[in-house]
Design a protein around this motif. Sequence first.
Motif, short mmCIF file in Angstrom:
data_model
loop_
_atom_site.label_atom_id
_atom_site.label_comp_id
_atom_site.label_asym_id
_atom_site.label_seq_id
_atom_site.Cartn_x
_atom_site.Cartn_y
_atom_site.Cartn_z
N TYR A 68 0.84 -1.20 0.00
CA TYR A 68 0.00 0.00 0.00
C TYR A 68 0.88 1.26 0.00
O TYR A 68 0.68 2.17 -0.80
N LYS A 69 1.86 1.28 0.90
CA LYS A 69 2.78 2.42 0.96
C LYS A 69 3.62 2.53 -0.32
O LYS A 69 4.02 3.61 -0.72
N GLY A 70 3.89 1.40 -0.98
CA GLY A 70 4.62 1.41 -2.24
C GLY A 70 3.87 2.15 -3.33
O GLY A 70 4.47 2.87 -4.14
N ALA A 71 2.55 1.98 -3.36
CA ALA A 71 1.74 2.71 -4.36
C ALA A 71 1.81 4.21 -4.10
O ALA A 71 1.91 5.02 -5.03
N ILE A 72 1.76 4.60 -2.84
CA ILE A 72 1.87 6.02 -2.48
C ILE A 72 3.26 6.54 -2.84
O ILE A 72 3.41 7.64 -3.38
N LEU A 73 4.30 5.73 -2.56
CA LEU A 73 5.66 6.14 -2.91
C LEU A 73 5.82 6.28 -4.42
O LEU A 73 6.54 7.18 -4.89
N ALA A 74 5.15 5.45 -5.20
CA ALA A 74 5.22 5.57 -6.66
C ALA A 74 4.69 6.94 -7.10
O ALA A 74 5.31 7.62 -7.93
N ALA A 75 3.57 7.36 -6.53
CA ALA A 75 3.01 8.68 -6.88
C ALA A 75 3.96 9.80 -6.44
O ALA A 75 4.20 10.74 -7.21
N THR A 91 7.14 9.62 -6.10
CA THR A 91 8.32 9.54 -6.95
C THR A 91 8.06 10.19 -8.30
O THR A 91 8.89 10.96 -8.80
N LEU A 92 6.93 9.90 -8.90
CA LEU A 92 6.60 10.50 -10.21
C LEU A 92 6.51 12.02 -10.09
O LEU A 92 7.06 12.74 -10.93
N ARG A 93 5.87 12.51 -9.03
CA ARG A 93 5.80 13.97 -8.82
C ARG A 93 7.21 14.55 -8.65
O ARG A 93 7.52 15.60 -9.21
#
Length: 174
Positions: free
Chosen positions: A115-122, A124-126
Amino acid sequence: PKISFFSVDDHNSDKTIQLVNTLSLDILLNVGSPRKMKKNLINSVLHGIINVHPGLLPQYRGCCAVEWAIYNNEKVGNTAHFINEEYDSGNIILSEWYKFPVDSDHKFIRSKVYYKGAILAAKTLRHIFKNKIKPNDGIPQDNKISKYWNVIPDNKFSKVTKRLKDGKYKYQIL
């Protein structure tokens, strides 16, 4: 920026490269591919290919990083990194680690990491678009401290679950 998502059967295919070029994509986000990326795909996008690895790199490359970290009584977290031609060895963009409630079981911890990985992906992209980061701008991994982990054997996994059940994982909090 506007973000679009596409799914392909084989990320290393000529069809994928053609799609990347046709759409003039600036970045790709890998979501769970077990196969290495080929150089022509990696070089086809300006800002590279991003992966969020469910483990702290470079110490926990490969499989079952969450379980191995708990087994070793070390931090569990995620690392966003650029993909290169090797597994989990590209330059690091962002990394974070987590503490867990003392009553956390393996399923809870693993779910929270993803779950935290999905948030980290966002995040990271920003971060990449805001700062115009490219693969060479990331933090190189220290190969002297890196380790590649295979699937954790059942006998060691049982020690992971016992450590959690007994509240002996040092990153559990009340």
